[in-house]
Design an enzyme around this catalytic site. Structure first.
Site, PDB file in Angstrom:
ATOM      1  N   ASP A  70       2.725  12.602  15.322  1.00 10.35           N
ATOM      2  CA  ASP A  70       2.823  12.816  13.868  1.00 10.35           C
ATOM      3  C   ASP A  70       1.430  13.036  13.282  1.00 10.35           C
ATOM      4  OD1 ASP A  70       3.902  12.972  11.308  1.00 10.35           O
ATOM      5  OD2 ASP A  70       4.074  10.802  11.044  1.00 10.35           O
ATOM      6  N   LYS A 103       2.281  -3.836   8.953  1.00  6.82           N
ATOM      7  CA  LYS A 103       3.303  -2.798   8.942  1.00  6.82           C
ATOM      8  C   LYS A 103       4.642  -3.464   9.210  1.00  6.82           C
ATOM      9  CE  LYS A 103       3.740   1.935  10.520  1.00  6.82           C
ATOM     10  NZ  LYS A 103       3.038   3.028  11.199  1.00  6.82           N
ATOM     11  N   ILE A 135       0.836  -1.202   0.000  1.00  7.83           N
ATOM     12  CA  ILE A 135       0.000   0.000   0.000  1.00  7.83           C
ATOM     13  C   ILE A 135       0.873   1.255   0.000  1.00  7.83           C
ATOM     14  CG2 ILE A 135      -1.824   1.281   1.233  1.00  7.83           C
ATOM     15  CD1 ILE A 135      -2.756  -1.380   0.017  1.00  7.83           C
ATOM     16  N   THR A 136       1.809   1.328   0.936  1.00  4.28           N
ATOM     17  CA  THR A 136       2.726   2.475   0.942  1.00  4.28           C
ATOM     18  C   THR A 136       4.109   2.034   1.389  1.00  4.28           C
ATOM     19  OG1 THR A 136       2.241   3.073   3.233  1.00  4.28           O
ATOM     20  CG2 THR A 136       0.974   4.204   1.530  1.00  4.28           C
ATOM     21  N   GLN A 137       5.069   2.807   0.978  1.00  2.11           N
ATOM     22  CA  GLN A 137       6.440   2.573   1.382  1.00  2.11           C
ATOM     23  C   GLN A 137       6.964   3.862   1.974  1.00  2.11           C
ATOM     24  OE1 GLN A 137       9.004   1.323  -1.822  1.00  2.11           O
ATOM     25  NE2 GLN A 137      10.541   0.586  -0.381  1.00  2.11           N
ATOM     26  N   GLY A 138       7.001   3.915   3.308  1.00  7.07           N
ATOM     27  CA  GLY A 138       7.518   5.107   3.974  1.00  7.07           C
ATOM     28  C   GLY A 138       9.011   4.985   4.175  1.00  7.07           C
ATOM     29  N   ALA A 139       9.565   5.969   4.888  1.00  7.72           N
ATOM     30  CA  ALA A 139      11.000   5.954   5.130  1.00  7.72           C
ATOM     31  C   ALA A 139      11.391   4.792   6.039  1.00  7.72           C
ATOM     32  CB  ALA A 139      11.432   7.281   5.749  1.00  7.72           C
ATOM     33  N   GLU A 140      10.531   4.498   7.001  1.00  7.03           N
ATOM     34  CA  GLU A 140      10.859   3.489   8.000  1.00  7.03           C
ATOM     35  C   GLU A 140      10.079   2.192   7.800  1.00  7.03           C
ATOM     36  OE1 GLU A 140      12.858   3.607  10.713  1.00  7.03           O
ATOM     37  OE2 GLU A 140      13.622   5.617  10.316  1.00  7.03           O
ATOM     38  N   LEU A 193       3.849  -0.752   4.283  1.00 11.16           N
ATOM     39  CA  LEU A 193       2.519  -1.166   4.695  1.00 11.16           C
ATOM     40  C   LEU A 193       1.875  -2.034   3.624  1.00 11.16           C
ATOM     41  CD1 LEU A 193       0.401   0.303   7.159  1.00 11.16           C
ATOM     42  CD2 LEU A 193      -0.844  -0.233   5.081  1.00 11.16           C
TER      43      LEU A 193
HETATM   44  N1  LIG Z   1      -5.169  -0.027   9.454  1.00 15.88           N
HETATM   45  C1  LIG Z   1      -5.138   0.457   8.214  1.00 15.88           C
HETATM   46  N2  LIG Z   1      -6.138   0.182   7.353  1.00 15.88           N
HETATM   47  C2  LIG Z   1      -6.094   0.651   6.092  1.00 15.88           C
HETATM   48  N3  LIG Z   1      -5.115   1.420   5.608  1.00 15.88           N
HETATM   49  C3  LIG Z   1      -4.102   1.738   6.416  1.00 15.88           C
HETATM   50  C4  LIG Z   1      -4.060   1.275   7.763  1.00 15.88           C
HETATM   51  N4  LIG Z   1      -2.937   1.742   8.328  1.00 15.88           N
HETATM   52  C5  LIG Z   1      -2.311   2.458   7.391  1.00 15.88           C
HETATM   53  N5  LIG Z   1      -2.998   2.473   6.230  1.00 15.88           N
HETATM   54  C6  LIG Z   1      -2.597   3.158   4.988  1.00 15.88           C
HETATM   55  O1  LIG Z   1      -1.197   3.069   4.860  1.00 15.88           O
HETATM   56  C7  LIG Z   1      -0.584   4.358   4.931  1.00 15.88           C
HETATM   57  C8  LIG Z   1       0.706   4.272   5.718  1.00 15.88           C
HETATM   58  O2  LIG Z   1       0.479   3.804   7.016  1.00 15.88           O
HETATM   59  P1  LIG Z   1       1.174   4.471   8.278  1.00 15.88           P
HETATM   60  O3  LIG Z   1       0.856   5.910   8.296  1.00 15.88           O
HETATM   61  O4  LIG Z   1       0.840   3.668   9.487  1.00 15.88           O
HETATM   62  O5  LIG Z   1       2.696   4.213   7.928  1.00 15.88           O
HETATM   63  P2  LIG Z   1       3.949   5.175   7.715  1.00 15.88           P
HETATM   64  O6  LIG Z   1       3.534   6.587   7.630  1.00 15.88           O
HETATM   65  O7  LIG Z   1       4.747   4.606   6.609  1.00 15.88           O
HETATM   66  O8  LIG Z   1       4.662   4.828   9.057  1.00 15.88           O
HETATM   67  P3  LIG Z   1       5.765   5.557   9.957  1.00 15.88           P
HETATM   68  O9  LIG Z   1       5.443   7.031   9.894  1.00 15.88           O
HETATM   69  O10 LIG Z   1       5.533   4.966  11.343  1.00 15.88           O
HETATM   70  O11 LIG Z   1       7.095   5.187   9.395  1.00 15.88           O
HETATM   71  C9  LIG Z   1      -1.643   5.253   5.541  1.00 15.88           C
HETATM   72  O12 LIG Z   1      -1.520   6.585   5.140  1.00 15.88           O
HETATM   73  C10 LIG Z   1      -2.936   4.626   5.032  1.00 15.88           C
HETATM   74  O13 LIG Z   1      -3.211   5.039   3.707  1.00 15.88           O
HETATM   75 MG   LIG Z   2       1.801   7.773   8.102  1.00 11.56          MG
END
Ligand SMILES: Nc1ncnc2c1ncn2[C@@H]1O[C@H](COP(=O)(O)OP(=O)(O)OP(=O)(O)O)[C@@H](O)[C@H]1O
Ligand SMILES: [Mg+2]
Lengths: 285, 207
Positions: free
Chosen positions: A179, A67, A44-49, A52
């Site tokens: 955050d 995650k 779904i997403t690839q953050g810095a850390e 997902l």
């Molecule tokens: N429980 C969930 N159900 C559906 N979508 C989710 C859920 N958790 C996260 N997402 C989707 O995934 C994206 C990234 O998740 P999240 O914000 O937890 O991670 P991140 O920003 O990469 O993490 P971090 O900031 O801790 O490194 C969210 O913006 C949302 O679109």
């Molecule tokens: Mg986030």
């Protein structure tokens, strides 16, 4: 390769590290629990850390978000393992506490702090950033401003009020998020699909649904007004830059926040100090 | 007749099967308990007191955790079956987890879980062993049957979920007209399950 070599899970020496990733041909790191799956889960997403993924827990019908915090090849392996463990456990603890106390967050299903993953409830819906922008865009398209100023639109006011209440409820149980942005707030999809009578009703349906707080990777337990005020300030700034046309409407968030728990008004006072400091800092460059 | 259900859990290797059976009015719990104490190899089961289980998912979550720990060589107890019992625990005390979640001589509602990795031991083999070994009324492994045997007060005590808590009114919009009792009871059960899943996922790492 180097990621595997530093993985906190010791590999049997005779096993090629590739086996860990045989579930996918993509270069994205996956935790070993996926080794047995015929197809890789959906990223779904690839953050810095963190990465997902959307996958399932226990049964095909139980969707979940996974995650994953893969090990960082540039960090010392022992430090890296410790950091990962801390982050996974701290996010899970905060989620569990919130959910127990009735704050809308995803449920915690499972975790493996050594492998660096956390499985939580899949929230069917969309992040607030996207929903709000969609609503603002649609409103602009039909030139609703001519009829009623944005700041007086009841659908927007109601929605922002729900955001303020959600944040206040979290602060009220002693959690600060760390955050808060409109990407870390979701709107849970409402199932009851109604036939909207007109464009306005259909547009306003975009802002319906329960406000769910997500991404507690930087959260902590705190009841300090300063920490709470910083949370609000971060949200205010993020809101202003992501949704500039609705910047002024943020006051609705704060108004609802002020009524959401005992002591919220002291936080709002503190927010003025935090804003002032922020302004000074930006003037200094 | 045993009503054995065989489940393939998500993300586990195809050869790993989870077999589950639920009973009430069990008459020979003392005998079954003795077989575990004696380490009788033909009783390699997780024998769980079903009164502390809140739902199917609760039971499956423990099985998943135990198999996952087995696959990564991290069992904390004797074998995968004792590990399932320990995996129900909200803390790291293994002996206590057996006392709380495991079968005791006075158990009357029993949840039995068997993990197989070898297809030569079939579900019908297991079912016939259960039919001859367990004196009790077989129930289907469903949320409804589990609900009928759950001791909610005991679950709340073990998982430290203060009454009404673990499922504190969602949203706090209390008294919203038209909310019927069935929905709120289902919601409450759901929130209890969620609280329990969180507690076992954290297992002691609560602060
Ligand atoms: N429980 C969930 N159900 C559906 N979508 C989710 C859920 N958790 C996260 N997402 C989707 O995934 C994206 C990234 O998740 P999240 O914000 O937890 O991670 P991140 O920003 O990469 O993490 P971090 O900031 O801790 O490194 C969210 O913006 C949302 O679109
Ligand atoms: Mg986030």
């Amino acid at each position: 390769m180097s990621i595997d070599a530093l993985s906190p899970l010791p590999l049997p020496a005779d096993q090629p590290p590739d086996l860990l990733h045989r579930a996918t041909s993509s270069p994205l790191p996956l935790p070993p629990i996926f080794n047995n799956d015929p197809a890789p889960p959906e990223l779904i997403t690839q953050g810095a850390e963190a990465l997902l993924y959307r996958t399932t827990y226990l049964l095909p019908s139980m969707l979940c978000a996974l995650k994953y915090r893969p090990s960082k090849p540039y960090r010392h392996p022992i430090l890296d393992a410790r950091l990962t463990k801390h982050r996974i456990l701290s996010e899970a603890r905060v989620l569990v506490k919130c959910r127990r106390e009735g704050v809308a967050v995803p449920a915690v299903y499972a975790l493996d702090e050594r492998e660096g993953w956390l499985m939580i409830e899949w929230v069917e819906g969309e992040v607030v950033r996207i929903k709000l922008n969609e609503w603002l865009k649609r409103r602009k398209e039909v030139d609703a401003q001519a009829e009623r100023p944005l700041l007086e639109d009841p659908a927007l006011k109601d929605f922002l009020g729900r955001v303020g209440t959600a944040v206040g409820k979290m602060h009220g149980i002693g959690i600060v998020h760390g955050d808060l942005t409109s990407s870390n707030l979701m709107l849970r999809l409402k199932e009851e699909a109604v036939n909207p009578a007109d464009e306005e009703e259909s547009r306003n349906a975009v802002l319906k649904g329960e406000v769910v707080l997500i991404d507690f990777g930087l959260a902590s337990q705190s009841t300090a007004d300063e920490d709470r005020a910083v949370d609000l300030y971060v949200l205010e700034r993020a809101f202003g830059s992501t949704h500039p046309s609705a910047e002024e409407a943020f006051a609705e968030v704060l108004a609802a926040y002020g009524k959401s728990f005992k002591g919220a008004n002291i936080v709002l006072k503190k927010l003025e100090d935090v804003r002032m400091r922020g302004r000074k800092r930006s003037m200094l460059g | 007749m045993a009503l054995l259900e065989t489940i393939q859990l998500e993300h586990l290797p195809q050869c790993h099967k989870v077999h589950i059976a639920l009973y009430r009015d069990v008459k020979n719990a003392a005998f079954l308990h003795d077989q575990l104490l004696a380490g009788n190899a033909s009783f390699e089961y997780a024998l769980i007191d079903a009164s502390v289980i809140v739902s199917k998912i609760h039971a499956l979550a423990a099985a998943y955790r135990a198999v996952n720990d087995m696959l990564s060589d991290r069992l904390r107890s004797r074998n995968v079956h004792s590990e399932i019992v320990f995996s129900l625990s909200p803390n790291n005390n293994i002996a206590e987890s057996f006392r709380r979640f495991g079968i005791t001589p006075s158990t009357t509602s029993l949840l039995l879980i068997k993990i197989t990795t070898d297809p030569s031991l079939s579900a019908s083999d297991i079912a016939s062993h259960l039919t001859t070994s367990i004196e009790g009324e077989a129930l289907p492994f469903t949320d409804e049957s589990i609900e009928n045997v759950t001791d909610l007060a005991r679950v709340r005590k073990i998982y430290k979920l203060n009454a009404g808590g673990g499922a504190k009114g969602k949203g706090g919009k209390g008294g919203k007209g038209g909310v019927n009792n069935v929905t709120s009871r289902v919601d409450e059960r759901k929130e209890l399950e969620v609280a329990v899943l969180g507690a076992i996922a954290l297992r002691g790492a609560t602060n």
